[in-house]
Enzyme design. Structure first.
Site, short mmCIF file in Angstrom:
data_model
loop_
_atom_site.label_atom_id
_atom_site.label_comp_id
_atom_site.label_asym_id
_atom_site.label_seq_id
_atom_site.Cartn_x
_atom_site.Cartn_y
_atom_site.Cartn_z
N ASP A 156 0.82 -1.21 0.00
CA ASP A 156 0.00 0.00 0.00
C ASP A 156 0.86 1.27 0.00
OD1 ASP A 156 -2.46 1.29 0.04
OD2 ASP A 156 -3.25 0.04 1.66
N ASP A 211 -10.31 3.19 -3.45
CA ASP A 211 -10.96 1.93 -3.04
C ASP A 211 -12.37 1.77 -3.60
OD1 ASP A 211 -8.67 1.75 -1.59
OD2 ASP A 211 -9.65 1.54 0.37
C1 GLA Z 1 -6.07 1.13 1.57
C2 GLA Z 1 -6.20 0.13 0.43
C3 GLA Z 1 -7.31 -0.86 0.78
C4 GLA Z 1 -6.96 -1.58 2.07
C5 GLA Z 1 -6.75 -0.56 3.19
C6 GLA Z 1 -6.22 -1.22 4.46
O1 GLA Z 1 -7.20 1.92 1.67
O2 GLA Z 1 -6.47 0.79 -0.78
O3 GLA Z 1 -7.48 -1.78 -0.29
O4 GLA Z 1 -5.80 -2.34 1.88
O5 GLA Z 1 -5.85 0.45 2.81
O6 GLA Z 1 -5.98 -0.32 5.48
#
Ligand code: GLA
Length: 398
Positions: A156, A211
């Site tokens: 990430d 997301d």
């Molecule tokens: C980010 C990523 C998600 C998930 C969260 C976890 O938002 O884009 O897919 O992995 O972090 O904290």
């Protein structure tokens, strides 16, 4: 004295050569992700608080017993919140309340039933959930993953102030390579750096947007998008995807509260058209038969996993009605008629006048959800697409 000088110089020269050699050799593992990775990830349904060892093991069992493994799903990936600290040597410490037997035991279990195991970290100081990230610990983390038997790493981009994106991801790529265990490398900087333009030599897949939310459209909390919003953002990215390097429009929300069965089916169909990684994000332990049937539809999975590795693209758009095309092996073509409106769409067309690219000769068409055949001719053809639904055909030359 002089001799010693020459000796030292020689040593430095050799060290530089060795260093250059290892830099030149460092690369991503090229034998992986020949087709878009398929699996499950804990985040979309279990997020932080409900993630634990029992859930992950039972999910792996469900993947086996529901026919998903047989359909091609492989990776069981734990997302954020498995890690709590580092020890005095810098090694990551696992949350022992959530994972009392540790990560290696979990990976061993998952391997013992024929599946693969994935984990999550972050290029910055902390993950998005505030847990320790891998910045400055890349090599020790990569070695730990190799020791545990990790097969997939989602990496990430939270808490990365002042970091340069490509070099940060390349650093972890090289650490993984150095640790010598082939690991699929999933880049997650939400497409903010136009990731598709630089990431093909660094990772095997990369997120293209913020997301996903379990919604048809609109957003949740301002920064999570309904799947149709994400779909529109994939237009034009098709040229960047192919075997071993995939655009990732985010994990599936199929089967999650917020989408009904029909909406889940449409979402799954379009992710297959995109050659998207099929990483399920629902609760496999209690999914309904209809959701299981969607996730294991072999006709659809064959579209996603087609060995040509072409991402589908939009060829027609009249607002709430779109047509998408995906080139397949042997000159086959997948065509999806997508109705974004909440009422049935009737569409009349002449096959030869559809704006399909690269059509030569005559084709037969198979409806991939009900296995019926559609006669293609120069005459007018009427189709009826359900509300928020999709009709998908596989065209094969006759
Ligand atoms: C980010 C990523 C998600 C998930 C969260 C976890 O938002 O884009 O897919 O992995 O972090 O904290």
């Amino acid at each position: 004295m002089r001799k010693k000088d020459t000796h030292t110089k020689m040593k430095i020269f050799i060290l530089i050569l060795v260093g250059m050699g290892s830099i030149l050799q460092a690369q991503k593992f090229t034998s992986l992700a020949q087709t878009p990775p398929m699996g499950w990830n804990s985040w979309n349904y279990f997020a932080c608080d409900s993630l634990n060892e029992e859930v992950v093991k039972a999910t792996a069992d469900a993947m086996l017993n529901s026919g998903m493994k047989e359909a091609g799903y492989q990776y069981i990936v734990i997302d954020d919140c498995w890690q709590i600290d580092r020890d005095s040597k810098g090694k990551i410490i696992v949350d022992s309340i959530k994972f009392p037997h540790g990560i290696k035991a979990l990976a061993d279990y998952i391997h013992s039933i024929g599946l693969k195991f994935g984990i999550y970290s972050d290029a910055g100081t902390h993950t998005c959930g505030g847990h320790p990230g891998s910045k400055d610990y890349e090599l020790i983390d990569a070695r730990t993953y190799a020791e545990w038997g990790v097969d997939y790493l989602k990496y990430d981009w939270c808490n990365t102030e002042g970091q340069e994106v490509k070099s940060s991801y390349t650093k972890m790529r090289d650490a993984l390579f150095k640790a010598k265990r082939p690991i699929v490398f999933s880049i997650c900087d939400w497409g903010e750096s136009r990731t598709w333009e630089w990431a093909d030599t660094v990772g095997h897949l990369w997120r293209t947007t913020l997301d996903i939310a379990p919604r048809w459209d609109g957003n949740r909390w301002g920064n999570q998008l309904g799947w149709t919003e994400i779909l529109e953002k994939q237009v034009g990215l098709e040229k960047y995807a192919g075997p071993r390097h995939w655009n990732d429009p985010d994990m599936l929300e199929v089967g999650n509260p917020g989408l009904n069965i029909n909406e889940s089916k449409t979402h799954f169909t379009m992710w297959c058209m995109l050659a998207a990684p099929l990483i399920c994000g629902n609760n496999l332990m209690n999914m309904s038969d209809s959701i299981q049937a969607i996730l294991t539809n072999k006709n659809l999975i064959a579209i996603d996993q087609d060995s040509l590795g072409k991402q589908g693209f939009k060829i027609y758009d009249e607002g709430n009605f779109e047509i998408w095309q995906k080139p397949l092996v042997n000159g086959d073509i997948a065509i999806a008629f997508l109705n974004l409106e909440n009422k049935t769409k009737d569409f009349t067309f002449e096959f030869n006048k559809l704006p399909i690219k690269g059509v030569q000769g005559t084709y037969k068409a198979l409806n991939l959800w009900n296995n019926t055949k559609l006669a293609l001719s120069d005459d007018k053809i009427n189709i009826s697409i359900p509300a928020r639904g999709v009709l998908i055909y596989r065209l094969s030359e006759e």
